[in-house]
Design an enzyme around this catalytic site. Structure first.
Site, short mmCIF file in Angstrom:
data_model
loop_
_atom_site.label_atom_id
_atom_site.label_comp_id
_atom_site.label_asym_id
_atom_site.label_seq_id
_atom_site.Cartn_x
_atom_site.Cartn_y
_atom_site.Cartn_z
N CYS A 178 0.84 -1.20 0.00
CA CYS A 178 0.00 0.00 0.00
C CYS A 178 0.88 1.26 0.00
O CYS A 178 1.53 1.56 -1.00
CB CYS A 178 -0.97 -0.03 1.18
SG CYS A 178 -2.35 1.13 1.00
N HIS A 182 -3.53 -5.53 0.96
CA HIS A 182 -3.32 -5.87 2.37
C HIS A 182 -3.70 -7.33 2.60
O HIS A 182 -4.50 -7.91 1.86
CB HIS A 182 -4.18 -4.98 3.26
CG HIS A 182 -3.74 -3.55 3.30
ND1 HIS A 182 -2.59 -3.13 3.92
CD2 HIS A 182 -4.32 -2.43 2.80
CE1 HIS A 182 -2.47 -1.82 3.80
NE2 HIS A 182 -3.51 -1.37 3.13
#
Length: 493
Positions: free
Chosen positions: A337, A435
């Site tokens: 991310c 994630h």
């Protein structure tokens, strides 16, 4: 309408989340319709639900309760981004960035309305709501606006279970002081107390417990031994302060000489560091949270975690010379991310997320990627086909996870897509918005295998990952074995 039990604490990190998750699973196992609730959470460890973002603890507690995670379980989420400012999430949707004073003066009323409405919806659908407080219920400077503790206890007419951590010392002083400082009406709602993180001979506590009960009239319903059921951590209290070291893992019986160590820069505004927990549980793997100015010479792999403020954390790494050391690092590197965005060549529209006014900030330059920030936010569960390249070479199949990010990343040069849905990989470097990547066995195993190959260490076959014990059941067992639930009003039991 449901009965509400509020699990409140004498302080942060006393074990409220574990107690709440254990209660959710205990009740669900007995056929009771139960739901978690936290009116207001402050955490950068968030999860995606169909309606938007919620704190990781309520996501976990919903799973423990056997219900689909929903924004009703955590209607107000504050995600700190540095300099006293947080992003406000109401009912799963980002509202804006506010300093504490601005939030309380301008938006707390809206937050209260959202919390009450969410609780009402849950109350109509379930028999019991296990609510989790935030921090300490005895913060006297906040009692007129304490949404997660005082207001929840009042609008839910909740019984209060007070949790105190003995590991830090002074547990009886914490309990007595908390009871002295809570508002009088809330004091009357306290049904009992639980002492957590106890090590040693339980009988040595008996004199103190007896005197505490005589003085306060509040029963101590249980003493929970120190144990980690394996639930994700909620906030960065579990991590070392910025500038200090911490190594996670190492209790697996594997000697350090037969292990690999993954370096994770301890970003000032780190978020979703729970992404690293599956690696830390892998036999023969250590996860080291290191200062941005740490040398990387002794490590076998690097993971750049997520950040609530990618721009400012990128500048912190650059100022510390981390990029120079990373570019000369000989081993697998993965950016998750915000870490993916940092690995690129640049971030544009940077002032949207950073605290400065720069439009463009140079990245670490390990991937031919440029990220452009925008006001829109991606929050979704995803399923991707994995193309095993770079640090994940040798892996294949489907991986699942979630994305929570602002900005889109575009390839500017030759690189391969490690997933059918995006990311970038080149040589031993990979970046992705996914994630929970390491929750997937195929991705985790490939990364660990490549780290061992780079290190030159031969992983020992007898070092087998211990997946025994559902963490939700382990949390429930902590409750049933150590807490007397009979004095609590638990409809349906």
């Amino acid at each position: 309408m449901a009965h509400t039990l509020l699990v409140a604490g004498t302080a942060s990190h006393v074990g409220k989340s574990t107690i709440a998750a254990g209660l959710c699973r205990y009740l669900a196992d007995r056929g009771v319709s139960v739901a978690p609730f936290k009116a207001q959470n402050m955490s950068n460890n968030a999860r995606a639900t169909p309606g938007g973002e919620v704190g990781v603890s309520q996501y976990v507690q919903a799973r423990a309760a056997g219900v689909a995670p929903s924004t009703d379980h955590n209607p107000v989420l504050l995600k700190p981004r540095g300099d006293g400012e947080s992003q406000l999430i109401l009912d799963g949707e980002a509202v804006g960035h506010f300093e504490a004073r601005g939030y309380y003066d301008e938006h707390w009323g809206d937050a209260l309305v959202a919390a009450r409405a969410a609780h009402d919806r849950l109350s109509r659908a379930h028999d019991i709501i296990v609510a989790e407080g935030a921090g300490s219920i005895a913060e006297i400077n906040l009692h007129d606006r304490d949404l997660a503790n005082v207001e929840t206890a009042r609008f839910a007419d909740a019984d209060v279970l007070l949790v105190a951590d003995i590991e830090r010392g002074g547990v009886f002083a914490s309990l007595v002081g908390t009871l002295e400082l809570v508002p009088e009406d809330i004091r009357e709602q306290v049904a009992g107390a639980v002492i957590t993180k106890f090590r040693g001979d339980r009988s040595l506590l008996d004199p103190g417990i007896e005197e505490f009960e005589d003085q306060t009239g509040v029963p101590v319903l249980g003493v929970v031994p120190y144990d980690d059921p394996g639930l994700p951590e909620e906030d960065s209290v579990a991590l070392p302060p910025v500038g200090e070291w911490s190594v996670v893992g190492g209790d697996d019986g594997v000697p350090d000489t037969e292990s690999v160590t993954v370096a994770v820069p301890r970003l000032p505004r780190i978020s979703n560091f729970t992404d690293l927990e599956p690696l830390a549980r892998e036999p023969g793997v250590r996860v080291a949270y290191v200062p941005p100015d740490a040398t990387l010479d002794e490590f076998d792999a690097v993971v750049l975690p997520g950040s609530k403020n990618t721009v400012d954390d990128l500048l912190a790494l650059t100022d510390a010379g981390f990029g120079d050391r990373l570019r000369s690092f000989d081993g697998p590197i993965i950016g998750l991310c915000g870490g993916y965005q940092m690995l690129g060549e640049a971030i544009t529209n940077a002032a949207i997320e950073g605290t400065g006014d720069a439009d463009r900030v140079e990245g670490l330059g390990l991937l031919p990627v440029t990220t452009e920030f925008s006001e829109s936010k991606t929050v979704e569960h995803v399923e991707r086909d994995l193309n095993g390249v770079g640090p994940l070479s040798g892996a294949s199949g489907t991986v699942k996870g979630y994305e929570i990010h602002m900005g889109d990343s575009t390839l500017t040069g030759e690189a391969v897509r490690p997933f059918d849905g995006g990311g970038a990989a080149m040589d031993d470097v990979l970046g992705t918005y996914l994630h929970d990547l390491f929750v997937n066995d195929t991705a985790r195993d490939a990364f660990v295998r490549n780290a061992f190959e780079t290190s030159g260490i031969d992983p020992q076959a007898e070092h087998v990952r211990d997946d025994s014990g559902d963490p939700y059941e382990r949390a429930a067992n902590l409750i049933t074995a150590n807490v007397d639930l009979e004095p609590l009003v638990l409809p349906g039991l």
